[in-house]
Design a protein around this motif. Sequence first.
Motif, PDB file in Angstrom:
ATOM      1  N   VAL A 196       1.028  -1.673   0.273  1.00 15.56           N
ATOM      2  CA  VAL A 196       0.350  -0.102  -0.035  1.00 15.56           C
ATOM      3  C   VAL A 196       1.034   1.052   0.206  1.00 15.56           C
ATOM      4  N   GLY A 197       2.143   1.623   0.510  1.00 18.11           N
ATOM      5  CA  GLY A 197       3.120   2.481   1.087  1.00 18.11           C
ATOM      6  C   GLY A 197       3.234   2.346  -0.563  1.00 18.11           C
ATOM      7  N   VAL A 198       3.423   2.049  -1.984  1.00 16.44           N
ATOM      8  CA  VAL A 198       4.176   1.802  -3.013  1.00 16.44           C
ATOM      9  C   VAL A 198       2.554   1.937  -4.070  1.00 16.44           C
ATOM     10  N   LEU A 199       1.691   2.373  -4.146  1.00 11.62           N
ATOM     11  CA  LEU A 199       1.131   2.203  -4.651  1.00 11.62           C
ATOM     12  C   LEU A 199       0.275   3.996  -4.405  1.00 11.62           C
ATOM     13  N   HIS A 200      -0.424   4.543  -5.664  1.00 12.09           N
ATOM     14  CA  HIS A 200      -0.740   5.583  -4.774  1.00 12.09           C
ATOM     15  C   HIS A 200      -2.764   4.785  -4.576  1.00 12.09           C
ATOM     16  N   GLU A 270       6.710   9.093  -7.663  1.00 14.35           N
ATOM     17  CA  GLU A 270       7.121   7.908  -6.906  1.00 14.35           C
ATOM     18  C   GLU A 270       6.332   7.128  -6.143  1.00 14.35           C
ATOM     19  N   LEU A 271       4.357   6.800  -7.018  1.00 13.17           N
ATOM     20  CA  LEU A 271       3.795   5.371  -6.717  1.00 13.17           C
ATOM     21  C   LEU A 271       3.512   5.398  -7.880  1.00 13.17           C
ATOM     22  N   ILE A 272       3.111   4.106  -7.394  1.00 13.52           N
ATOM     23  CA  ILE A 272       2.461   3.152  -8.262  1.00 13.52           C
ATOM     24  C   ILE A 272       0.930   3.832  -9.241  1.00 13.52           C
ATOM     25  N   ALA A 273       1.067   4.308  -9.960  1.00 15.98           N
ATOM     26  CA  ALA A 273      -0.592   4.928 -10.036  1.00 15.98           C
ATOM     27  C   ALA A 273      -1.402   3.938 -11.303  1.00 15.98           C
TER      28      ALA A 273
END
Length: 294
Positions: A196-200, A270-273
């Motif tokens: 969740v921390g790397v996901l938009h 810097e987040l996966i959109a």
Amino acid sequence: MDGRTGLAERFEEHRPHLHAVAYRMLGSLGEADDAVQETWLRLSRTDVGGVDNLAAWLTTVVARVSLNTLRGRRRRREEPLDVRVPDPVVAPAGPDDPEYAAVLADSVGLALLVVLDTLTPAERLAFVLHDMFAVPFDEIAPMIDRSPTAARQLASRARRRVRGQVPRPDADLARQRQVVDAFLAAARHGDLDALVGVLHPDVVLRSDGGVARTRHTTVLTGARDVAAQAVTFGRFSPFARPAVINGSAGVVVTAAGRPLSVMAFTISAELIAQIDVIVDPDRLARLDLTSFTD
């Protein structure tokens, strides 16, 4: 050198540009190849002695051929009503790989191609030709039987949709790779919070499993739902090989010498959109993935 040989050589000089136009129009590598081939056939049957600008003439032809293909899709209703994952352009993940530069040169993002698929054929042609290739509206208008003013309005409508739906991707490929690596590590360890921390928060995942699994593309939205799905992928993450997909960081998952999936990531702030996944064996077989399965 005879006239036909000279004409063929001139055409080959324009082939990369024509393929770029067709790919952006169609989102299909195979159909783009067919459109370029049809353009050559039309050129070979044409007396080009009176053509002042061959590049413009060829661009018009390949655009018209692509437009007819898009209209044919709608008439035959071959495309599902939901969003389809476009064909990715895949290369090994480094500047020392010979395919790398070619992918960067054709690096229209999959997120953009997904939105282009939602446009009408006329909107797509007007936007692609004007905004991506700087073709004037007075040249676009006759291709879609509209006035230059109407063509401009179509492009403007398409532009608003693109701006509203396509995330702005990060430009630093090395930083993109770090984010993808963090995603894979979290998936491998089943760490939902790290995922969740790397996901938009509004991340979208699209997965084309093919007819054997579902005729329609599976779409998930939201960080929690996408993270939960990624955990199920975790057992395959050790087999993920880094790739450049449409100019952005991605992976090709292989096992026993065959590809299992292609995963393209759109990373913004810097987040996966967005994550676009192809697991359909038929589509994977049509992609050139030999660099990953040798």
